[in-house]
Design an enzyme around this catalytic site. Structure first.
Site: not given
Length: 368
Positions: A128, A182, A282
């Protein structure tokens, strides 16, 4: 005169129907309130997803799709492929993820997959977020958010440049990392990470999002200390650090915001400002030469979760200059309705070259 027993009985006989009627009224009232609340939450969710927004195309003249890449999620000079996530469409649900490298100094750059050392579970590799850290001795560490079987770990690798390979060093798991999205590395085993939800259970995640609880957070991790350093986000997503290491930037995707947080010597964070935007932000990439923030965005989030090949999710890339100023400059560098690129999630720039990655589609390379 009626017997005392009759006088006592009559109120009971006459009040029973009234009590039942009152109970039904209360039940109907509570049902109405519940339905109204559900309707309001649904409307609010549609607004957070920008469900009605359509994007106008902004094209770049020198762009082409990168050969050898089916889909790319995150970029940090190196990038991961193959994210599979509950609720998201996938064009290759059975294919494991991997880490690729692309040298943007080449005249015709192409992606090359990096070999990962033996002993690491490649079959369940589901990368990810990605970040790198270069130590004082020039050792390059690669940090990868991983969701093996939809769990949450952070994998730390050492980049072996001579062999173009990754040596797996450590797997990080922690109760304060229940839903990692993240990561930005600040040391050889130190990082900040975003949790896009408070819960790890998929149903509770959906409920948390639907109710708009704002329980997402940012966590600092080191081998000696793990702590929450920022909280109150709708859905904390991309995270990165300024070139001078003084500020942490966090994208709150469903709130359409980028938060600027000041980093202190004890690694705590304090909020400095919030930049409001009109899109779902994002991942964040930083141009090291200028400090500009490049953002992969989703103009319409509903199209990501309800995939329709005849009306695919669109793409948008923003460039933010002087974010610390009173009036930062926000420029739409690229936008597409999904005919070329679907679901842009990240954009990285280097020496006049732009690389755009997506959630589950292809990658686009442009010369600016």
């Amino acid at each position: 005169m009626a017997p005392p027993t009759e006088l006592l009985a009559r109120p009971e006989q006459s009040s029973a129907p009234g009590s039942r009627a009152m109970g039904r009224l209360v039940a109907v009232g509570l049902l109405g309130i519940a339905l109204a609340l559900l309707g309001e939450r649904l409307l609010a969710l549609r607004n957070r997803l920008k469900a009605s927004r359509e994007v106008e195309s902004v094209d770049l003249p020198h762009c082409h799709l990168i050969k050898g890449i089916a889909f790319v999620f995150n970029i940090f000079h190196r990038f991961g492929k193959g994210l599979k996530f509950p609720g998201l469409h996938s064009f290759a649900p059975d294919k494991p993820g991997g880490i690729l490298m692309m040298d943007l100094k080449e005249e015709k750059p192409r992606a090359r997959e990096l070999r990962i050392s033996r002993g690491f579970d490649l079959a369940s590799f589901n990368p990810h977020g990605i970040s790198t850290f270069i130590d004082n001795d020039d050792t390059v560490y690669l940090f990868v958010v991983n969701h093996p079987e939809f769990k949450n770990t952070v994998e730390i690798f050492k980049f072996e440049e001579a062999e173009n390979s990754l040596l797996h060093l450590k797997t990080v798991k922690h109760e304060l990392l229940p839903s990692v999205n993240d990561i930005t590395a600040v040391g050889p085993a130190h990082f900040y990470a975003t949790n896009d939800h408070y819960f790890s259970d998929p149903f509770l995640k959906y409920l948390e999002t639907y109710l708009n609880l704002h329980w997402a957070n940012v966590v600092y991790y080191s081998p000696n200390e793990v702590k929450v350093v920022a909280e109150g986000f709708d859905s904390a997503n991309g995270i990165n650090i300024s070139p001078d290491d003084k500020y942490i930037y966090v994208a709150d995707i469903l709130a359409h915001e980028i938060h600027v947080l000041e980093k202190h010597t004890n690694m705590n964070l304090t909020q400095l400002k919030v930049l409001e935007l009109d899109t779902l932000v994002d991942n964040l990439s930083i141009d090291p030469s200028s400090g500009d923030i490049w953002v992969g965005c989703h103009p319409n989030g509903q199209k990501l979760f309800v995939y329709d090949p005849n009306n695919p999710p669109s793409s948008e890339v923003l460039r933010i200059q002087n974010i610390l100023s009173e009036k930062p400059t926000v420029t739409t560098v690229y936008a597409n309705n999904g005919s070329v690129l679907q679901g842009s999630s990240v954009a990285s720039v280097y020496d006049g070259k732009l690389l755009i990655g997506t959630l589950y589609h292809r990658a686009l390379y442009c010369e600016l």
